[in-house]
Scaffold this motif. Structure first.
Motif, PDB file in Angstrom:
ATOM      1  N   SER A  89      14.356  -6.601  -5.765  1.00 30.94           N
ATOM      2  CA  SER A  89      15.079  -7.766  -6.290  1.00 30.94           C
ATOM      3  C   SER A  89      14.143  -8.931  -6.576  1.00 30.94           C
ATOM      4  O   SER A  89      14.242  -9.575  -7.619  1.00 30.94           O
ATOM      5  N   ARG A  90      13.237  -9.191  -5.647  1.00 33.93           N
ATOM      6  CA  ARG A  90      12.360 -10.361  -5.766  1.00 33.93           C
ATOM      7  C   ARG A  90      11.152 -10.133  -6.661  1.00 33.93           C
ATOM      8  O   ARG A  90      10.654 -11.062  -7.278  1.00 33.93           O
ATOM      9  N   LYS A  91      10.645  -8.905  -6.703  1.00 36.06           N
ATOM     10  CA  LYS A  91       9.387  -8.632  -7.411  1.00 36.06           C
ATOM     11  C   LYS A  91       9.549  -7.503  -8.420  1.00 36.06           C
ATOM     12  O   LYS A  91       8.688  -6.634  -8.535  1.00 36.06           O
ATOM     13  N   SER A  92      10.629  -7.521  -9.152  1.00 31.78           N
ATOM     14  CA  SER A  92      10.907  -6.401 -10.056  1.00 31.78           C
ATOM     15  C   SER A  92       9.775  -6.161 -11.049  1.00 31.78           C
ATOM     16  O   SER A  92       9.453  -5.011 -11.365  1.00 31.78           O
ATOM     17  N   GLY A  93       9.144  -7.219 -11.527  1.00 26.70           N
ATOM     18  CA  GLY A  93       8.034  -7.056 -12.475  1.00 26.70           C
ATOM     19  C   GLY A  93       6.874  -6.285 -11.877  1.00 26.70           C
ATOM     20  O   GLY A  93       6.307  -5.388 -12.515  1.00 26.70           O
ATOM     21  N   LYS A 149      14.186   3.521   5.125  1.00 31.85           N
ATOM     22  CA  LYS A 149      14.308   4.930   4.758  1.00 31.85           C
ATOM     23  C   LYS A 149      14.136   5.061   3.256  1.00 31.85           C
ATOM     24  O   LYS A 149      14.701   4.275   2.497  1.00 31.85           O
ATOM     25  N   PRO A 150      13.374   6.050   2.792  1.00 32.52           N
ATOM     26  CA  PRO A 150      13.231   6.258   1.348  1.00 32.52           C
ATOM     27  C   PRO A 150      14.589   6.582   0.728  1.00 32.52           C
ATOM     28  O   PRO A 150      15.325   7.418   1.240  1.00 32.52           O
ATOM     29  N   ARG A 151      14.933   5.877  -0.350  1.00 33.19           N
ATOM     30  CA  ARG A 151      16.227   6.073  -0.997  1.00 33.19           C
ATOM     31  C   ARG A 151      16.115   6.429  -2.470  1.00 33.19           C
ATOM     32  O   ARG A 151      16.945   7.150  -2.999  1.00 33.19           O
ATOM     33  N   LEU A 152      15.100   5.896  -3.154  1.00 36.60           N
ATOM     34  CA  LEU A 152      14.944   6.110  -4.597  1.00 36.60           C
ATOM     35  C   LEU A 152      13.476   6.287  -4.932  1.00 36.60           C
ATOM     36  O   LEU A 152      12.609   5.860  -4.183  1.00 36.60           O
ATOM     37  N   VAL A 153      13.232   6.859  -6.098  1.00 35.76           N
ATOM     38  CA  VAL A 153      11.879   6.922  -6.653  1.00 35.76           C
ATOM     39  C   VAL A 153      11.953   6.446  -8.088  1.00 35.76           C
ATOM     40  O   VAL A 153      12.801   6.906  -8.859  1.00 35.76           O
ATOM     41  N   ILE A 157      11.413   3.447  -3.296  1.00 36.96           N
ATOM     42  CA  ILE A 157      12.213   2.286  -2.919  1.00 36.96           C
ATOM     43  C   ILE A 157      12.917   2.641  -1.607  1.00 36.96           C
ATOM     44  O   ILE A 157      13.591   3.670  -1.517  1.00 36.96           O
ATOM     45  N   THR A 158      12.732   1.803  -0.610  1.00 36.56           N
ATOM     46  CA  THR A 158      13.322   2.055   0.694  1.00 36.56           C
ATOM     47  C   THR A 158      14.490   1.106   0.953  1.00 36.56           C
ATOM     48  O   THR A 158      14.540   0.003   0.409  1.00 36.56           O
ATOM     49  N   THR A 191       0.842  -1.195   0.000  1.00 34.97           N
ATOM     50  CA  THR A 191       0.000   0.000   0.000  1.00 34.97           C
ATOM     51  C   THR A 191       0.874   1.240   0.000  1.00 34.97           C
ATOM     52  O   THR A 191       1.866   1.292   0.705  1.00 34.97           O
ATOM     53  N   GLY A 192       0.514   2.244  -0.775  1.00 34.43           N
ATOM     54  CA  GLY A 192       1.253   3.496  -0.800  1.00 34.43           C
ATOM     55  C   GLY A 192       2.380   3.551  -1.798  1.00 34.43           C
ATOM     56  O   GLY A 192       3.101   4.519  -1.846  1.00 34.43           O
ATOM     57  N   GLY A 193       2.578   2.508  -2.621  1.00 35.21           N
ATOM     58  CA  GLY A 193       3.592   2.553  -3.656  1.00 35.21           C
ATOM     59  C   GLY A 193       5.000   2.566  -3.117  1.00 35.21           C
ATOM     60  O   GLY A 193       5.852   3.274  -3.623  1.00 35.21           O
ATOM     61  N   SER A 194       5.276   1.793  -2.077  1.00 37.72           N
ATOM     62  CA  SER A 194       6.599   1.739  -1.491  1.00 37.72           C
ATOM     63  C   SER A 194       7.083   0.297  -1.427  1.00 37.72           C
ATOM     64  O   SER A 194       6.327  -0.599  -1.046  1.00 37.72           O
ATOM     65  N   TYR A 195       8.330   0.090  -1.823  1.00 37.43           N
ATOM     66  CA  TYR A 195       8.941  -1.233  -1.810  1.00 37.43           C
ATOM     67  C   TYR A 195      10.321  -1.136  -1.175  1.00 37.43           C
ATOM     68  O   TYR A 195      10.991  -0.108  -1.312  1.00 37.43           O
ATOM     69  N   SER A 196      10.755  -2.208  -0.565  1.00 35.50           N
ATOM     70  CA  SER A 196      12.129  -2.265  -0.059  1.00 35.50           C
ATOM     71  C   SER A 196      13.051  -2.676  -1.206  1.00 35.50           C
ATOM     72  O   SER A 196      12.591  -3.149  -2.250  1.00 35.50           O
ATOM     73  N   THR A 197      14.341  -2.528  -0.988  1.00 32.82           N
ATOM     74  CA  THR A 197      15.286  -2.949  -2.017  1.00 32.82           C
ATOM     75  C   THR A 197      15.205  -4.461  -2.238  1.00 32.82           C
ATOM     76  O   THR A 197      15.387  -4.938  -3.347  1.00 32.82           O
ATOM     77  N   SER A 198      14.898  -5.237  -1.177  1.00 32.95           N
ATOM     78  CA  SER A 198      14.741  -6.693  -1.386  1.00 32.95           C
ATOM     79  C   SER A 198      13.505  -6.992  -2.214  1.00 32.95           C
ATOM     80  O   SER A 198      13.525  -7.918  -3.022  1.00 32.95           O
TER      81      SER A 198
END
Length: 88
Positions: A14-18, A36-40, A31-32, A4-11
């Protein structure tokens, strides 16, 4: 599935790139890393729109300033000058 909210971890990336890419095509995704938010990630149309908007910014002078803004600026300077006089 997407969080929810359009946020994903870096893992997640890796696992759900699609899934992440599919969501980023619809709206920006954060991308957190270590919570912590790191990328968009955003689609190319949104990116190009942001680039165009940033290129539209320009530096101006008092001579090129719109009259309404110049009037506000002058009023603020006058107010500040009046305040400074009373504090001396």
């Amino acid at each position: 599935m997407p969080r929810t909210g359009g946020s994903y971890s870096t893992s997640d990336l890796s696992r759900k790139s699609g899934d992440v890419i599919a969501e980023a095509l619809r709206h920006p995704v954060t991308i957190t890393q270590r919570n912590k938010p790191r990328l968009v990630l955003l689609n190319i149309d949104d990116y190009e729109r942001l680039i165009r908007q940033s290129d539209a910014r320009s530096v101006g002078t008092l001579e090129t300033m719109p009259s309404e803004l110049l009037n506000e600026f002058e009023a603020a300077v006058d107010t500040y000058a009046g305040t400074d006089e009373t504090n001396r």
